[in-house]
Structures are given as structure tokens and as C-alpha cells.
Write a protein that holds these residues in place. Structure first.
Motif, short mmCIF file in Angstrom:
data_model
loop_
_atom_site.label_atom_id
_atom_site.label_comp_id
_atom_site.label_asym_id
_atom_site.label_seq_id
_atom_site.Cartn_x
_atom_site.Cartn_y
_atom_site.Cartn_z
N LYS A 189 1.13 2.50 -2.25
CA LYS A 189 2.15 1.48 -2.01
C LYS A 189 1.81 0.62 -0.79
N ASN A 190 1.37 1.26 0.27
CA ASN A 190 1.01 0.52 1.48
C ASN A 190 -0.22 -0.35 1.27
N ASN A 245 3.61 -12.35 -4.27
CA ASN A 245 4.15 -11.09 -4.79
C ASN A 245 3.84 -10.92 -6.27
N VAL A 278 -0.65 -7.77 -0.69
CA VAL A 278 0.33 -8.83 -0.90
C VAL A 278 0.38 -9.75 0.32
N SER A 279 0.38 -9.14 1.50
CA SER A 279 0.45 -9.96 2.72
C SER A 279 -0.80 -10.82 2.89
N ASP A 319 7.75 7.81 3.69
CA ASP A 319 7.31 6.52 4.25
C ASP A 319 8.03 6.17 5.55
N HIS A 337 -0.44 4.40 6.83
CA HIS A 337 0.14 3.06 7.03
C HIS A 337 -0.82 1.97 6.56
N LYS A 347 1.01 -3.33 -0.46
CA LYS A 347 1.77 -4.13 0.49
C LYS A 347 0.84 -4.97 1.36
N ILE A 348 -0.26 -4.36 1.82
CA ILE A 348 -1.22 -5.09 2.64
C ILE A 348 -1.89 -6.19 1.83
#
Length: 391
Positions: free
Chosen positions: A360-361, A373, A367-368, A303, A323, A364-365
Motif C-alpha cells: 500500500k505504501n 490517482n 501515486v505521489s 499502518d 513506510h 502511495k509513493i
């Protein structure tokens, strides 16, 4: 065969004269006309002025080459194999005792041995797989070249104290006397030849774990004092190629990503420094840009992202889609780059390592976007669906 002798006496390369690439060698037609139908093609030693030992083995080699030319079958390479083996084995006998030959001729014969081994490895790789496997063609040609590695004693140190009673010139042609003369610091011809062959042998046998393990264990032992010698740019380049395949070995067989990256960090710096010096064909298959591509891909597996103008579009595309957490485009990218990935043994590595990074990414996206979270399963399912289906 006097054509060969005349050209050698004028300083031309034996490698060029005795090239086994028939289509590109202008001398072969001349040689085939010069060779007697009665196979009388002994060397005229008045030209080379070799001692009896060297003359005998050189003559054997020239005769095996002449027979190879006479019996050459351009339609079916497999029919040439018996003559090839005789040719390369007679040349190996010379190489194993190359220090007994005049330096000018020795250098040319080493060049010829290198090009011949590489030619045979490539040729046997083109012969149909069943035939090649039945006769272990590639394995046998590698083992033949490996005799050179086995025969060499460990490279002696130039810095050790000289004892005239005990020390002498050993069979590799190295004088153990500590001397500041620059000629004494030159790498002996056999070791230089070995370093030029190793990258090709390792590349050809990346799947042979026993062979690679043997090399990985013994190369440091054989070349322990290499830093004491003056090396030309091509030899330095070959050392970097060997390091590159060692790094790949750590990555693919030991799953040692950090060990791989540690070697590659240093290798890229040295390779960039050598880049403008190396201009021969070897730089085509191993250069800074190609190594950087592999380095960037492995960095992705932990990563981390490398953005460089030297990265081609397909690698930059991979970095972006990883990404962005895009499974759909990752699958498309694998299909587009399958041949290159398989050639560099990176296909399975990418599938195993990058899927989790992409997932995972993707989370993450998500979540944003949700600004939370605390994810529920249906949200993860939605994110996966979007990643797989979006174009």
C-alpha cells in the motif's frame, strides 16, 4: 547437612545454600564431604525447632537433595532426572503446606522452589528435542508447578464483613478478619510464589493453547481481590509480565490486535514507572525497551508508526522500510532478525501483516510521483519491480 542448618540459623538464604547450579555453588563441595556414605543425613531439629509434620517433610526433602548431590552426573544431565524429580516433588509437598512452616524458613523455601522450577524448565529445554518430547520433560515440570495453582483457593477479599463464628484462617494462611494492620494486607506467600512462577511458565509454553487458555480463564478468578493487598515491586513486575503474555496470546491466537494494543498501552506506562525499581536479573528478559519494540512492530501492522529514541536501530530501520514500501529491504531485515522474531513468535505475524502495508505504501509513493490517482497495471508492476530490485 549441619552446614545448611548453621547457615540458616545465621539468616542466610536456603536458596543460596541449596542451589542446584553446581558450578556456581561454593557450598556443594562442602556438603558432599559432609554427607555420610551411609546416606545418614537426617536434620538436627534442635536448630530449626520444627513440629513433627514439618520436620518429617523437611527431612525427606533434605535427604532427596543429598542423594541428588551424591549421584550428580555433570557429564550427562539426563542421568540426573530421577533424582531431580524426587528433589522437586519433595520440595513441592512442603510448598503446598508452606503456611505450617516458620515464616523465615517458608520464605526461603519458596525462593528455592521458584529458582528450581525455572532451572529445570531451562535445563529440559537444552536436552535434545527427541528425548525431551519422549518423556514430556518440560510439560511435566510445568504440570508439577501447576499443582500449586490448582491447589490455591480464590484469594479472599479483605473488605468483606467479618463473622467470628464462621470465619477462620484458611489453608492458604489468610485471615478473613477485616483489619487495618498492614501485615494483614500482605499477599500470602503461596500467591506471591505463584505470581513469580507464572511468567516463566507462560513464556515456556507459549505454544500450548490448552495450558494458556486454562490460565487465561482462571487467573482472574483466582486473583479477583488482588488490588486489596499491598504488593511489593517484584510482584507488581510479575503481574505486568503476565499481562504481556496475555496480550501476546490475544494477538497470536485470537488475532485481536486492538485487544493487544489496549493491554500494552497501560502496561508500558506501568512498566516505565517500575523501571528503576526492578534491578534484578528478571528485567533482562522483560523490560520497557523490549516491550516497546514488540508494541512498535504491532503498531506497524495497522499502518501506525512510533518514533522513539528508545527504539533500537533495527526497529527504526523496519519502520522506515515499511513506510518507504521497500520489499527488498524487508526481506533482508527478516533474515537479519529471524532469531529474535521467532523467539517472540512474531515472524509469521510480520510476514502476514506487513506485506500488504508495504504494498500500500509503495503504491502511495508511486501515486505521489505520478501525481495521479489513476494507476494502470504496468505502473504497479514497475513500482513492484523497483521495490524488489532496489538496493
Amino acid at each position: 547437612m549441619e552446614v545448611v542448618l548453621n547457615q540458616v540459623s545465621k539468616g542466610n538464604k536456603i536458596k543460596k545454600l541449596l542451589s542446584i547450579d553446581v558450578k556456581e555453588n561454593q557450598y556443594l563441595k562442602i556438603l558432599m564431604k559432609k554427607i555420610d556414605s551411609n546416606n545418614k543425613h537426617d536434620l538436627n531439629n534442635d536448630t530449626l525447632k520444627l513440629n513433627n509434620y514439618c520436620y518429617t517433610h523437611m527431612n525427606n526433602f533434605v535427604q532427596s537433595f543429598a542423594n541428588y548431590v551424591i549421584n550428580l552426573d555433570l557429564q550427562n544431565s539426563f542421568n540426573n532426572i530421577p533424582y531431580m524429580w524426587k528433589y522437586i516433588n519433595d520440595l513441592l509437598i512442603i510448598i503446598l503446606n508452606i503456611e505450617k512452616y516458620p515464616s523465615k524458613i517458608a520464605s526461603q523455601l519458596c525462593d528455592l522452589f521458584e529458582s528450581s522450577i525455572i532451572y529445570f524448565i531451562d535445563l529440559f529445554g537444552l536436552i535434545d528435542e527427541d528425548t525431551s518430547n519422549e518423556f514430556n520433560l518440560k510439560e511435566n515440570i510445568t504440570l508439577l508447578a501447576f499443582k500449586l495453582f490448582q491447589q490455591l483457593k480464590p484469594l479472599p477479599s479483605l473488605a468483606r464483613e467479618y463473622h467470628p463464628i464462621y470465619d477462620a484462617v484458611d489453608d492458604s494462611g489468610v485471615n478473613s478478619k477485616n483489619n487495618n494492620n498492614s501485615n494483614d494486607k500482605k499477599l500470602p506467600q503461596k500467591y506471591k510464589l505463584l505470581l513469580s512462577l507464572l511468567p516463566h511458565l507462560i513464556k515456556s509454553f507459549q505454544h500450548n493453547q490448552i495450558f494458556l487458555q486454562t490460565l487465561n480463564t482462571n487467573i482472574p478468578f483466582k486473583l479477583k481481590y488482588l488490588e486489596e493487598y499491598e504488593l511489593d515491586s517484584v510482584t507488581k513486575y510479575n503481574l505486568l509480565a503476565i499481562d504481556y503474555y496475555k496480550a501476546l496470546w490475544l494477538l497470536l491466537n485470537k488475532q485481536d490486535i486492538l485487544g493487544f494494543l489496549n493491554i500494552m498501552d497501560v502496561l508500558l506506562i506501568k512498566l516505565e514507572h517500575l523501571g528503576n525499581v526492578i534491578t534484578d536479573d528478571k528485567s533482562i528478559w522483560f523490560n520497557y525497551d523490549s516491550v516497546l519494540n514488540v508494541f512498535a512492530i504491532v503498531k506497524l501492522s495497522i499502518d501506525e508508526y512510533i518514533m522513539s529514541e528508545k527504539l533500537p536501530g533495527n526497529i527504526q530501520k523496519l519502520i522506515k522500510l515499511v513506510h518507504d514500501g521497500n520489499f527488498k529491504l524487508f526481506d533482508d531485515w527478516l533474515k537479519e532478525n529471524e532469531e529474535w522474531l521467532l523467539e517472540n513468535q512474531l515472524y509469521l505475524f510480520l510476514v502476514e501483516k506487513l506485506l500488504l502495508i508495504i504494498f500500500k505504501n509503495m503504491i502511495k509513493i508511486n501515486v505521489s510521483i505520478l501525481k495521479s490517482n489513476k494507476l494502470q497495471f504496468n505502473q504497479i508492476h514497475t513500482a513492484l519491480t523497483l521495490s524488489i530490485e532496489r538496493i
